[in-house]
Motif scaffolding. Sequence first.
Motif, PDB file in Angstrom:
ATOM      1  N   CYS A   1      46.134   4.166  39.462  1.00  0.00           N
ATOM      2  CA  CYS A   1      47.177   4.928  40.125  1.00  0.00           C
ATOM      3  C   CYS A   1      46.989   6.416  39.839  1.00  0.00           C
ATOM      4  O   CYS A   1      46.739   6.814  38.697  1.00  0.00           O
ATOM      5  N   THR A   2      47.113   7.251  40.879  1.00  0.00           N
ATOM      6  CA  THR A   2      46.941   8.690  40.699  1.00  0.00           C
ATOM      7  C   THR A   2      48.169   9.351  40.088  1.00  0.00           C
ATOM      8  O   THR A   2      48.095  10.483  39.633  1.00  0.00           O
ATOM      9  N   LYS A   3      49.288   8.638  40.041  1.00  0.00           N
ATOM     10  CA  LYS A   3      50.509   9.221  39.484  1.00  0.00           C
ATOM     11  C   LYS A   3      50.696   8.844  38.007  1.00  0.00           C
ATOM     12  O   LYS A   3      50.871   9.707  37.167  1.00  0.00           O
ATOM     13  N   CYS A   4      50.631   7.552  37.683  1.00  0.00           N
ATOM     14  CA  CYS A   4      50.917   7.114  36.308  1.00  0.00           C
ATOM     15  C   CYS A   4      49.684   6.657  35.535  1.00  0.00           C
ATOM     16  O   CYS A   4      49.793   6.253  34.385  1.00  0.00           O
ATOM     17  N   ASN A   5      48.509   6.660  36.169  1.00  0.00           N
ATOM     18  CA  ASN A   5      47.237   6.300  35.532  1.00  0.00           C
ATOM     19  C   ASN A   5      47.183   4.817  35.123  1.00  0.00           C
ATOM     20  O   ASN A   5      46.431   4.432  34.243  1.00  0.00           O
TER      21      ASN A   5
END
Length: 124
Positions: free
Chosen positions: A103-107
């Motif tokens: 995920c690019t937001k929460c990794n």
Amino acid sequence: MASLHFCSECNNLLYPKADPDRRIMVYACRICDFDEPGENKLVYRNDLLTVTKEQVGVTHDLPTDTTLAHAKMVCPKCGNDDAVYFQDQSKRRETRMILFYVCTKCNHSYLDPTLPTDSRPDIE
């Protein structure tokens, strides 16, 4: 344990060789005709120490990597619909194409949720 054997006639090194007539392994001299039966029946041993599994690996900088492809895949942790993905890098004979998503937001690292659960690998 392997050890060196020497010919009792010419003092040269003896090499392991199969004797098909006697159906045994012998140590034979390559210079003269001397041979002696081998006391160790073990010719080859392959110890498997670990079994490799699909692993996600280090993913902390992947969302900012511009060379990775992006996919519209909903993150099961935060609900963000943008993720980068990459293929499993383990070296095995049986190769399946396993895609890992980050995920690019929460990794958060995860697999494709549409993948059937019986063919899903155990990731660590």
